[in-house]
Design a protein around this motif. Structure first.
Motif, PDB file in Angstrom:
ATOM      1  N   THR A  99       0.831  -1.205   0.000  1.00 27.88           N
ATOM      2  CA  THR A  99       0.000   0.000   0.000  1.00 27.88           C
ATOM      3  C   THR A  99       0.866   1.256   0.000  1.00 27.88           C
ATOM      4  OG1 THR A  99      -1.819  -1.121   1.096  1.00 27.88           O
ATOM      5  CG2 THR A  99      -1.738   1.263   1.328  1.00 27.88           C
ATOM      6  N   ASP A 108      -6.076  -0.630  -4.698  1.00 33.74           N
ATOM      7  CA  ASP A 108      -5.548  -1.158  -3.439  1.00 33.74           C
ATOM      8  C   ASP A 108      -6.518  -2.174  -2.850  1.00 33.74           C
ATOM      9  OD1 ASP A 108      -4.235  -1.697  -1.144  1.00 33.74           O
ATOM     10  OD2 ASP A 108      -4.223   0.346  -0.360  1.00 33.74           O
ATOM     11  N   GLU A 109      -6.255  -3.442  -3.107  1.00 28.79           N
ATOM     12  CA  GLU A 109      -7.103  -4.530  -2.619  1.00 28.79           C
ATOM     13  C   GLU A 109      -8.588  -4.209  -2.787  1.00 28.79           C
ATOM     14  OE1 GLU A 109      -5.808  -6.867   0.412  1.00 28.79           O
ATOM     15  OE2 GLU A 109      -3.778  -6.073   0.522  1.00 28.79           O
TER      16      GLU A 109
HETATM   17 MG   LIG Z   1      -2.387  -2.634   2.233  1.00 27.21          MG
END
Ligand SMILES: [Mg+2]
Ligand SMILES: Nc1ncnc2c1ncn2[C@@H]1O[C@H](COP(=O)(O)OP(=O)(O)O)[C@@H](O)[C@H]1O
Lengths: 353, 260
Positions: free
Chosen positions: A43, A158-159
């Motif tokens: 991240t 991000d995910e």
């Molecule tokens: Mg992360």
């Protein structure tokens, strides 16, 4: 020069070095996944590209332009978050239109673009809904449309699927990949799910402890992992400890038996210990043609998964997992029985200790 | 058994609250001897002073709300976003007006901004109005800040901010188009509380010698018998009207329903 160029990126929070010497070139239209366990710095890398974090050192270039010092809203990037980040006070259509409005796109053109984006994600009829009236999967599709509407240079994810249930996760990841291909947008996708990364990426960067351990196509990463960590993190891997006997002839001793890997396979010296790794699908239960290495084994667990049967068998001091295809005329072996496993020396992955 | 006790407590509470109100209302209707009438109310509404002071206070309330919103929304937002560790400090500061009496504040103002000071605000009517507005904003600060902060808690401030930034928005756009609309109901409830405070405030307006509704109520209360209760009932009706408005606004803003 690659379209998106990350050079020697470092990020330190206080005394905690979170990203170390991260260098990566991403071609235009490429779909890259950052894969690694939680807390490895994925991240943080993505947020540096987005401009939410300033790198401690290193540079970020998009299309030749150094954007390291630019603020997020000057970078022309699109981002999709894990949490549903739709603006709760706006309808779906207004959410998608937001970036265009900020850019000052005139109303007519804006409406056309919003309609086009809603069509792309298959939600043309839901433009007047509010986010809270939609399912998680629908909300994330709107978030994708919103990120793509202003035609960003880079798409950062991000995910985005981790809050969704398993079925939606699979269908949406394929949808994201399809749309990405169609638009040809350069994309970085962050995930800790190796199956997800492998199924949709052009290339994967496997990260561990803030370091990029290996970058490559899913096929290469899976079949030729360069480090022990990569080998273990991507897919299931069986590891045997082996002692080198005669490196020039490629001879090793595994579980009391000498195994020939062929000449030139071993770079370690005689007497040294190496790790010999095998994918579950490379190991066969019983003897088979073309699998010259045979080791005695005791069956410890049998998991019937449908088309595949996953067996755990003890070989000397290690338990190995192996997969066999289900066949109606071949019932799985009983637990506790003894037998043999076999594999081909060609399928062995040698890892440094 | 405990149920009965609970109902009894509730009943006592309601009586405690309603009896004086009922008594006051009844009294306000008895201006005409021997029969109920709205004479006291007519008297109040016929008084030009009532309208002058009431509209003056309304204007100042509007100004106070504007100042409060412009001050509190960006501050509360910024503290949540960038300085979460400073929240206890900010909360303490916003509570100070509850501890420091209005009279202390207003004497401080008069000392600081008198006609022989660098910024002689008390020298003109407009200057004094500005000073009074700032004083009201201070008095309303604890309520406004708490209302807005509670509103901000219902949204993911950090993620929404980053989403807007990634779409090219700057700070002003983020505050005006995303943060403010999402805390609008909270801001409105803060605004109605501010209105109630300003309409009823006496000390500051009296000491700064401005023709506000509070001093008017006081003068009327000291000199008349039937009009003051009528006035109180009117003030009460305004307050309850505001409460009703808060409910209506919540009802009509669609996305707010998702939160409750
Ligand atoms: Mg992360
Ligand atoms: N703003 C921050 N301040 C301090 N530490 C942080 C901050 N953001 C992330 N970290 C730390 O950096 C490490 C990597 O975090 P992150 O990039 O979020 O990992 P990942 O996304 O791979 O799970 C973690 O140990 C995390 O605690």
């Amino acid at each position: 020069m690659a379209f998106l160029e990350l050079t020697n990126l470092e990020k330190v929070f206080g005394t905690n070095r979170v990203v170390t010497d991260f260098t990566l070139g991403i071609e235009k239209g490429e779909f890259i996944s950052l894969l690694g366990p939680s807390g490895c710095g994925k991240t943080t890398v993505l947020r540096m590209v987005a401009g939410f974090e300033t790198p401690t050192s290193g540079t970020i270039r998009i299309d030749g332009q150094d954007v390291t010092a630019l603020r997020t809203n000057q970078r022309a990037i699109g981002m999709m978050f894990q949490a549903y980040a739709l603006f709760p006070n706006m309808t779906v259509a207004d959410n998608v239109a937001f970036g265009l409005k900020v850019k000052g796109v005139p109303k007519g053109e804006r409406d056309a673009r919003v309609a086009e984006m809603l069509r792309l994600i298959g939600l043309s009829d839901l433009g007047n809904r509010f986010p809270f009236q939609m399912s998680g999967g629908q909300q994330q599709r709107v978030a994708l449309a919103r990120a793509l509407a202003p035609r960003p240079r880079v798409l950062l994810l991000d995910e985005p699927l981790s809050a969704l249930d398993a079925k939606v996760r699979v269908s949406l990841r394929n949808e994201i990949r399809e749309i990405q291909r169609e638009l040809g947008i350069t994309t970085i996708f962050v995930t800790h799910d190796q199956e997800e990364a492998m199924s949709i990426s052009d290339r994967i960067v496997v990260m561990n402890g803030g370091i990029a351990e290996q970058a490559g196509a899913p096929f290469d990463i899976y079949n030729n992992p360069r480090t022990r960590f990569v080998a273990g993190f991507v897919g299931t891997l069986n590891m045997f400890t082996a002692t080198v006997e005669a490196p020039e002839q490629g001879l090793l001793k595994v579980a009391g038996q000498t195994v020939a890997l062929g000449t030139g396979a071993i770079s370690a010296r005689a007497g040294e210990t190496v790790t010999l790794a095998l994918r579950p699908e490379a190991i066969h239960l019983g003897r088979a043609e073309g699998r010259e290495v045979v080791l005695p084994a005791t069956i410890e667990e049998v998991h019937f998964l449908g088309s595949v049967i996953r067996v755990r068998a003890r070989v000397a001091d290690t338990v190995v997992a192996l997969d066999t295809f289900n066949r109606a005329d071949q019932p799985p072996p009983p637990i506790g029985s003894t037998g043999e496993i076999s594999f081909s020396a060609r399928d062995v992955i040698l890892l440094p200790q | 058994m405990t149920r009965v006790l609970a109902w009894l407590a509730l009943l006592l509470g309601v009586l405690y609250f309603l009896l004086p109100l009922a008594g006051m209302t009844e009294f306000s209707l008895k201006m005409r001897r021997g029969e109920y009438s709205f004479d006291a109310y007519r008297k109040v509404f016929e008084d030009p002073q009532f309208w002058a002071t009431f509209s003056y206070s309304l204007v100042l309330a509007a100004a106070t709300i504007l100042v409060g919103v412009l001050l509190v929304v960006p501050t509360a937002y910024w503290v949540r976003l960038k300085l979460p560790q400073a929240r206890p400090v900010i909360e303490f500061i916003t509570l100070l007006p509850l501890v420091i009496p209005a009279i202390v504040i207003v004497f401080g103002y008069i000392r600081l901004y008198n006609t022989s000071s660098l910024l002689p605000l008390t020298g003109s009517a407009l200057g004094t109005d500005i000073l009074l507005t700032m004083g009201y904003a201070t008095l309303a600060l604890p309520y406004m800040y708490r209302a807005v902060d509670t509103g901000l808690r219902t949204i993911d401030v950090a993620t929404l901010t980053e989403a807007a930034q990634s779409l090219g928005a700057g700070w002003f756009t983020i505050l005006a188009r995303i943060i403010l609309p999402n805390v609008l109901v909270a801001v409105l409830s803060g605004a109605f509380l501010t209105l109630a405070i300003v309409i009823g405030e006496f000390t500051m307006a009296a000491l700064l010698n401005r023709p506000a509704f509070g001093p008017y109520m006081q003068i009327l209360g000291a000199n008349r018998a039937y009009e003051p209760p009528a006035l109180a009932v009117i003030a009460f009706a305004i307050t309850w009207g505001c409460m009703g408005l808060i409910q209506l606004v919540t009802r009509f803003s669609k996305h707010e329903r998702a939160k409750v």
